[in-house]
Design an enzyme around this catalytic site. Structure first.
Site, mmCIF file in Angstrom:
data_model
loop_
_atom_site.group_PDB
_atom_site.id
_atom_site.type_symbol
_atom_site.label_atom_id
_atom_site.label_comp_id
_atom_site.label_asym_id
_atom_site.label_seq_id
_atom_site.Cartn_x
_atom_site.Cartn_y
_atom_site.Cartn_z
ATOM 1 C CG ASP A 131 -1.988 1.049 1.333
ATOM 2 O OD1 ASP A 131 -1.731 1.936 0.401
ATOM 3 O OD2 ASP A 131 -2.747 1.170 2.098
ATOM 4 C CB THR A 148 -2.181 5.496 0.535
ATOM 5 O OG1 THR A 148 -2.678 4.144 -0.272
ATOM 6 C CG2 THR A 148 -2.914 6.482 0.359
ATOM 7 C CG ASP A 191 1.593 12.960 2.469
ATOM 8 O OD1 ASP A 191 1.932 13.986 1.370
ATOM 9 O OD2 ASP A 191 0.516 12.562 2.274
#
Ligand code: ATP
Length: 329
Positions: A272, A274, A278
């Protein structure tokens, strides 16, 4: 003062070297057997509530690594706002400049994920985050004095709050001699690109992924070579240093006086990705604040982001200091 002891939006001056200004979004994720048709009411298989928003993810990443970091943002006076503030505090992020906006909901995203195909549909509503105007933020923070305290050395900005606010904070930070990190994500629209470009000379470190680099430069960034060209172009537009991230293909660093160079990512089994961008930004600025060079900070951020992509979730996938291999501690 420990993060846990600080009341949100209390007008205290943030006493941290890293300050992040950005979005707080609560993600409502429903896992469904199929994406709903028009007019269909569908019971979901399972549900989870998570914390997101690019700025918040970056602050939480840095906080989990042990950075001294403050968040500047807005939530509502609803339960989500209270939950979000508690989440920052659990992750070591100072909240004295997270404001609670009266009669406004906390920003949120409603996400449907098809359990079979993993396809998703997302509707988001910025709410308090969208109401973070220049006037509001200047008024709440005594013209930014409350978060540009004497200890502030690094500011991190993204493109998720109103763009005028981002650029006003950026210019003010530059004027005050603070090292400015601008992660232009999500990708600016064509109109926003025109507004952002004149401000690039206020940026100490511009950080983008392939899509954002393409939007800013007009170069179709699709491989290492085009990423190098776009990185050079962003430096010509005025950014002092540039990092262009390329997912599983690593990143390109552009620094004044040196040719841009590509560094590979670490080969891992990603489950993952995601919030990997960031994670990279939060970790990179943490290591810069520890006195590491940009290249060394990126190398370490690359390792931290590689850990995060091997775990599900966004903020919950970011490692804590005690989980790191010895070479990046
Ligand atoms: P997001 O929008 O999901 O936050 P992004 O597009 O901004 O991500 P990426 O360029 O995808 O960011 O990834 C940022 C960094 O994370 C990469 O430079 C790399 O260090 C690491 N990374 C991402 N994907 C992988 C992967 N599959 N394997 C190893 N490292 C990865």
């Amino acid at each position: 003062m420990s993060a846990a002891g600080v009341k949100s939006g209390n007008g205290c001056i943030a006493d941290t070297p890293i300050v992040v200004v950005g979005a707080c979004f609560v993600d409502y994720v429903a896992y469904v057997d199929h994406l709903p048709q028009v007019g269909e009411s569908l019971r979901c298989r399972s549900f989870s509530k998570g914390f997101g928003g690019k700025g918040s993810n970056q602050a939480v990443c840095a906080g989990r690594l042990g950075a001294s970091v403050s968040m500047v943002g807005a939530v509502g006076t609803d339960g989500d706002g209270a939950d979000y503030i508690a989440n920052f505090q659990r992750n070591g992020v100072q909240v004295s400049n997270v404001y609670r906006m009266e009669n406004t909901s906390t920003g949120l995203a409603m996400i449907f994920v098809d359990s079979t195909t993993s396809h998703n549909e997302i509707v988001f509503s910025p709410n308090a985050t969208g109401a973070l105007t220049v006037d509001y933020l200047r008024k709440q923070s005594d013209n930014y004095n409350n978060f540009f305290g004497p200890k502030c050395r690094y500011i991190i900005l993204q493109n998720e709050i109103p763009v005028e606010t981002t650029l006003d904070v950026l210019k003010e930070a530059h004027t005050r001699g603070i090292y400015t990190v601008f992660n232009a994500a999500p990708a600016p629209s064509t109109d926003e690109v025109a507004v952002v470009k004149p401000f690039l000379s206020y940026v100490s470190l511009f950080c983008v992924n392939e899509v954002e680099a393409s939007m800013i430069t007009g170069i179709d960034v699709k491989d290492t070579q085009s990423a190098i060209l776009a990185t050079e172009e962003m430096q010509k537009l005025g950014a002092h240093s540039v990092v262009t991230t390329l997912g599983g293909n690593g990143y390109v660093i552009g620094e004044k006086g040196k040719p841009p160079r590509h560094l590979p990512s670490i080969t891992v089994k990603a489950v993952d990705s995601t919030g990997a961008g960031d994670c990279f930004v939060g970790a990179m600025v943490f290591y810069l604040s520890m006195g590491k060079s940009l290249e060394e900070s990126c190398k370490r951020a690359n390792m931290i982001a590689a850990i995060s992509v091997q775990r599900p979730g966004t903020q919950s996938s970011y490692p804590t200091l005690d989980e790191l291999p010895a070479e990046v501690k």
